[in-house]
Design an enzyme around this catalytic site. Structure first.
Site, PDB file in Angstrom:
ATOM      1  N   ASP A  52     -28.446 -45.151 -17.410  1.00 40.45           N
ATOM      2  CA  ASP A  52     -27.990 -43.572 -17.776  1.00 40.45           C
ATOM      3  C   ASP A  52     -26.794 -43.514 -17.123  1.00 40.45           C
ATOM      4  O   ASP A  52     -26.438 -43.353 -15.982  1.00 40.45           O
ATOM      5  CB  ASP A  52     -29.069 -42.972 -16.976  1.00 40.45           C
TER       6      ASP A  52
ATOM      7  N   GLU B 157      -2.983 -54.315   0.661  1.00 42.01           N
ATOM      8  CA  GLU B 157      -3.314 -54.319   2.122  1.00 42.01           C
ATOM      9  C   GLU B 157      -3.835 -53.107   2.646  1.00 42.01           C
ATOM     10  O   GLU B 157      -3.014 -52.123   3.088  1.00 42.01           O
ATOM     11  CB  GLU B 157      -1.978 -54.521   2.834  1.00 42.01           C
TER      12      GLU B 157
ATOM     13  N   GLU C 152      -5.595 -50.602   4.971  1.00 40.83           N
ATOM     14  CA  GLU C 152      -5.806 -50.134   6.174  1.00 40.83           C
ATOM     15  C   GLU C 152      -7.303 -49.518   6.300  1.00 40.83           C
ATOM     16  O   GLU C 152      -7.590 -48.724   5.470  1.00 40.83           O
ATOM     17  CB  GLU C 152      -4.838 -49.660   7.122  1.00 40.83           C
TER      18      GLU C 152
ATOM     19  N   GLU D 298      -4.312 -52.235  13.935  1.00 38.51           N
ATOM     20  CA  GLU D 298      -3.019 -51.722  13.135  1.00 38.51           C
ATOM     21  C   GLU D 298      -2.525 -50.555  14.246  1.00 38.51           C
ATOM     22  O   GLU D 298      -3.025 -50.362  15.456  1.00 38.51           O
ATOM     23  CB  GLU D 298      -3.355 -50.835  11.928  1.00 38.51           C
TER      24      GLU D 298
ATOM     25  N   GLU E 164      -6.595 -53.984  10.152  1.00 35.70           N
ATOM     26  CA  GLU E 164      -6.196 -54.501   8.783  1.00 35.70           C
ATOM     27  C   GLU E 164      -6.810 -55.766   8.695  1.00 35.70           C
ATOM     28  O   GLU E 164      -6.677 -56.642   9.398  1.00 35.70           O
ATOM     29  CB  GLU E 164      -4.790 -54.062   8.490  1.00 35.70           C
TER      30      GLU E 164
ATOM     31  N   HIS F  86      -0.636 -50.764   0.946  1.00 39.64           N
ATOM     32  CA  HIS F  86       0.529 -51.393   0.274  1.00 39.64           C
ATOM     33  C   HIS F  86       0.196 -52.369  -0.799  1.00 39.64           C
ATOM     34  O   HIS F  86      -0.598 -53.101  -0.544  1.00 39.64           O
ATOM     35  CB  HIS F  86       1.751 -51.885   1.295  1.00 39.64           C
TER      36      HIS F  86
ATOM     37  N   ARG G 172      11.684 -50.143   6.109  1.00 41.35           N
ATOM     38  CA  ARG G 172       9.929 -50.182   5.498  1.00 41.35           C
ATOM     39  C   ARG G 172      10.097 -48.498   5.351  1.00 41.35           C
ATOM     40  O   ARG G 172       8.960 -47.963   5.190  1.00 41.35           O
ATOM     41  CB  ARG G 172       8.919 -50.335   6.621  1.00 41.35           C
TER      42      ARG G 172
ATOM     43  N   GLU H  30       6.826 -54.584  -3.167  1.00 35.68           N
ATOM     44  CA  GLU H  30       5.595 -53.880  -2.505  1.00 35.68           C
ATOM     45  C   GLU H  30       5.634 -52.453  -2.583  1.00 35.68           C
ATOM     46  O   GLU H  30       6.714 -51.816  -2.126  1.00 35.68           O
ATOM     47  CB  GLU H  30       5.678 -54.287  -0.856  1.00 35.68           C
TER      48      GLU H  30
ATOM     49  N   ARG I 192       4.563 -48.907  -1.407  1.00 38.38           N
ATOM     50  CA  ARG I 192       4.173 -48.411  -0.155  1.00 38.38           C
ATOM     51  C   ARG I 192       3.375 -47.010   0.002  1.00 38.38           C
ATOM     52  O   ARG I 192       2.724 -46.803   0.923  1.00 38.38           O
ATOM     53  CB  ARG I 192       5.403 -48.541   0.915  1.00 38.38           C
TER      54      ARG I 192
END
Length: 469
Positions: free
Chosen positions: A51, A130, A132, A213, A221, A270, A340, A358, A360
């Protein structure tokens, strides 16, 4: 794995039940189990009826019959159930036309892969997320007319230094932003993560690394291998399932909330990605940081559509507690290989095969099928329309002078803002019928319910700010 292989797996492992898994719009896996003796080649062709009207954001009661079509390639023995159980990821099929249901996330991801091939731009999209997460000892919360509260219990937390615990307080714990990454006993979750890694490997998800982390109170992570869009989304769902259940087995609780604690790092996801064609990585070239023009245009598409993407890549009101300018969050819509702080990073790699970008800003609350598909569709729009992202930003974006900061576009600051952006900027998602306008409308409606609930709930911090005014 072929159907015959699955039937042999059931026989060899004396499997008693087969558990059918599918993912709803919000990204939560749902399941239903059938006795193993009903499973046959005909059963795989016929599918299992259920359903669909009971799933949030799906069909109304007037058109509720749906089919779960198991994918034999996803067969796995579940490591947590008492009875031997085989699990299968499923596509949700609309029995009216026999096609993947318009609102089934896995079907959307399959349409995204098909669109990539049909576009002629590439034939394979690789993704490597990635996510976390936090592991707590316990959590309680309450929200009613009398008030609201949340309390996180964590022996590893910096705030627990004055607590009395059974067996004593060891004093070994990471401070605020001190979790990356001292050895045990400061890192108290090594063995739990190792158990998670073992379970992931047993279920066919290759593990590459695991570690604590940055945040106190149990931020962790587990890095797993990249793969194709749909399979990598399948693996992400397995990872979440394993993390939740191993933590539960240890008497703890895990969460993928982007910002469960105040005053320390939140949890991101990321997302590494690249597009290939005929065995060649189309992101490799002679441009900035070894990127091709194709890759730069792909970045341009993500930056152009980032605010609309936020509705899918950062799909909760809590997501925007993490995406706050001025802190260590990837809110700046720029790209860089040198730092970063940009929302698009170019990782250093030793070979062109590993060349990738990547993103982020996504977080682990995102539905992986929808997240990866939307990112790819935005990137491909950048390639198709030659959207150049401009020059890279190789300076620390957190320390820009105000006049420079004002010139750098930023991600959304609320879920409502992101949903408004998605409503206005949706055409890139609907190409090739990957996402439909009907799905986007239903998604906005579903998520606005969360916005409204959050908006109408009094927050304890408001008492601190206004009670005595």
């Amino acid at each position: 794995m072929a159907v015959a292989d699955v039937l042999k797996l059931i026989q060899d492992n004396e499997v008693k039940f087969v558990d059918l898994r599918f993912t709803d719009t919000r990204g939560k896996e749902q399941h239903v189990s059938v006795p193993a003796h009903v499973v046959s080649e005909e059963w795989f062709e016929r599918g299992h009826a259920f359903d669909g009207s009971s799933i949030s954001g799906w069909k109304g009661i007037q058109a509720s019959d749906m089919l779960l079509m198991p994918d034999p390639a996803t067969a796995n023995i579940d490591p947590f159930f008492d009875e031997p159980t085989l699990i299968l990821s499923c596509d949700v099929i609309d029995p009216v036309d026999g096609k993947g249901y318009d609102r089934c996330p896995r079907s959307i991801a399959k349409r995204a892969e098909a669109y990539l091939k049909a576009s002629g731009l590439g034939d394979t999209a690789y993704f490597g997320p990635e996510p976390e997460f936090f592991i707590f000892d316990g959590v309680t919360w309450g929200t009613d007319m009398s008030g609201c509260h949340v309390k996180i219990k964590s022996e590893e937390a910096a705030w627990s230094s004055a607590e009395d615990f059974e067996g004593g307080n060891t004093g070994h714990r990471p401070g605020v932003k001190g979790g990356y990454f001292p050895v045990p006993p400061v890192d108290s979750h090594h063995d739990i993560r190792a158990a998670m890694c073992n379970a992931l490997e047993e279920m066919g998800v290759p593990v590459e690394v695991h570690h604590h982390e940055v945040a106190t109170a149990g931020q962790n992570e587990i890095g797993t291998k990249f793969s194709t869009l749909v399979q990598r989304a399948d693996w992400t769902q397995i990872l979440k399932y394993v993390v939740h259940n191993v933590a539960h087995a240890y008497g703890k609780t895990a969460t993928f909330m982007p910002k469960p604690i105040v005053g320390d790092n939140g949890s991101g996801m990321h997302v590494h990605q690249s597009i290939w064609k005929d065995g060649k990585n189309l992101f490799a070239g002679n441009g900035y940081a070894g990127l091709s023009e194709f890759a730069l245009f792909y970045i341009g598409g993500i930056i152009k559509h980032a605010k609309a993407l936020n509705a899918i890549t950062n799909p909760g009101t809590n997501s925007y507690k993490r995406l706050v300018p001025g802190y260590e969050a990837p809110v700046m819509l720029a790209y860089s290989a040198k730092n970063r702080s940009a929302s698009i990073r170019i990782p250093y790699v030793a070979s062109d095969k590993a060349r990738r970008i990547e993103a982020r800003f996504p977080d682990p609350l995102a539905n992986p099928y929808l997240c990866f598909s939307a990112l790819m569709m935005a990137g491909l729009d950048g390639v198709q329309n030659k959207i150049h992202p401009g020059d890279a930003m190789d300076k620390n974006l957190y320390d820009l002078p105000p006049e420079e900061d004002a010139l750098v576009p930023k991600v959304c600051h609320s879920l409502e803002m992101a949903l408004e952006a998605l409503d206005k900027d949706r055409e890139f998602l609907t190409r090739g019928g990957v996402f439909s306008d009907d799905w986007i409308d239903s998604y906005i409606e579903l998520k606005m319910e969360e916005v409204q609930k959050f908006r109408m709930t009094t927050h304890p911090v408001e008492f601190a700010m206004y009670y005595s005014s």
